[in-house]
Design a protein around this motif. Structure first.
Motif, short mmCIF file in Angstrom:
data_model
loop_
_atom_site.label_atom_id
_atom_site.label_comp_id
_atom_site.label_asym_id
_atom_site.label_seq_id
_atom_site.Cartn_x
_atom_site.Cartn_y
_atom_site.Cartn_z
N LEU A 137 -22.01 -91.57 19.50
CA LEU A 137 -21.43 -91.20 18.21
C LEU A 137 -22.33 -91.68 17.08
O LEU A 137 -22.74 -92.84 17.05
CB LEU A 137 -20.05 -91.83 18.06
CG LEU A 137 -19.33 -91.57 16.73
CD1 LEU A 137 -18.91 -90.11 16.64
CD2 LEU A 137 -18.10 -92.48 16.60
N TRP A 148 -22.30 -86.10 17.75
CA TRP A 148 -22.13 -86.66 19.10
C TRP A 148 -23.30 -86.20 19.95
O TRP A 148 -23.48 -85.00 20.17
CB TRP A 148 -20.82 -86.21 19.72
CG TRP A 148 -20.62 -86.78 21.10
CD1 TRP A 148 -21.01 -86.24 22.29
CD2 TRP A 148 -20.01 -88.04 21.41
NE1 TRP A 148 -20.69 -87.06 23.33
CE2 TRP A 148 -20.06 -88.19 22.83
CE3 TRP A 148 -19.41 -89.05 20.66
CZ2 TRP A 148 -19.54 -89.29 23.49
CZ3 TRP A 148 -18.91 -90.15 21.31
CH2 TRP A 148 -18.97 -90.28 22.71
N ALA A 214 -16.16 -87.02 25.04
CA ALA A 214 -16.37 -87.63 23.72
C ALA A 214 -15.09 -88.21 23.13
O ALA A 214 -15.10 -89.25 22.48
CB ALA A 214 -16.97 -86.61 22.77
#
Length: 234
Positions: A137, A148, A214
């Protein structure tokens, strides 16, 4: 013309009404409700000066200054209620100026003006942007951009502010009330848990579009709030 912003950390009667009025003529003042409130605001919002006027033991003041200095590079002006041998230690802890009991209201204003002027001039000379990086990130504060693994995540204002809040202190748990106050910039009211949940749900969906794993970086703490996992936990 946009005013400079000063965050004041003061006990009751720690800073005189006259001083506040004079400072408000040249700056926008936020009076922290307590030390934790000040730390929360410094994590998210930008200020041109931190003014500390607490009637605590000098050792406590040192600890407050050290904690602030670890968080931000904003100038710190400390007002001491009396003469103290700790003045040198408070400066060594990170304070830029320490004024003792003989200070005047005008001297506070002038010192604040000088510190803010130097800080704003220094900031104007900085062209680079310092990103906040936690694992894959990456958050670019000036561009208000989230990436990302180098791929842009299309976030809206509150989603960005929420991620930036958590990424500034990975592992720290923010309560629903703290998140609402700092991201929505108003005192909590209504069903804030559901409001925040819906925002986080949309944000996680956007992260999953980029990478199915993510969204796992956002950690929900049941009945408390949210935190951001540190990279080694991923």
């Amino acid at each position: 013309m946009k005013k400079n912003k000063i965050i004041v950390i003061a006990d009751e009667n720690g800073l005189s009404w006259e001083s506040l009025v004079l400072l408000e003529q040249q700056s926008e003042i936020y009076q922290a409700k307590n030390i934790q409130d000040a730390f929360s605001h410094l994590t998210v919002f930008s200020y041109h000066l931190v003014l500390i006027a607490v009637k605590q033991e000098p050792e406590i003041v040192c600890q407050i200054v050290e904690a602030i200095r670890k968080m931000v590079i904003t100038p710190v002006l400390v007002l001491l209620p009396g003469h103290s041998e700790m003045r040198k230690k408070i400066i060594q802890a990170g304070a830029d100026v320490v004024l003792e009991q003989s200070y005047t209201v005008e001297e506070i204003r002038l010192q604040a003006y000088a510190l803010i002027r130097r800080y704003t001039e220094w900031k104007s000379e900085r062209k680079e942007e310092v990103p906040v990086i936690v694992g894959k990130l990456e958050i670019l504060p000036l561009q208000r951009m989230v990436k990302w693994d180098h791929e842009i995540v299309p976030v809206v204002k509150r989603e960005f502010d929420f991620l930036y809040l958590l990424a500034s202190t990975p592992g720290r748990v923010y309560t629903y009330g703290q998140i609402y106050q700092l991201v929505w910039q108003e005192y909590p009211h209504g069903d804030i848990t559901n409001i925040i949940y819906c925002m986080v749900h949309r944000l996680k969906w956007k992260l999953k579009v980029v990478d199915k794993n993510a969204a796992d970086i956002i950690c929900s703490v049941k009945e408390v709030g949210y935190s951001l996992k540190v990279y080694k936990e991923l």
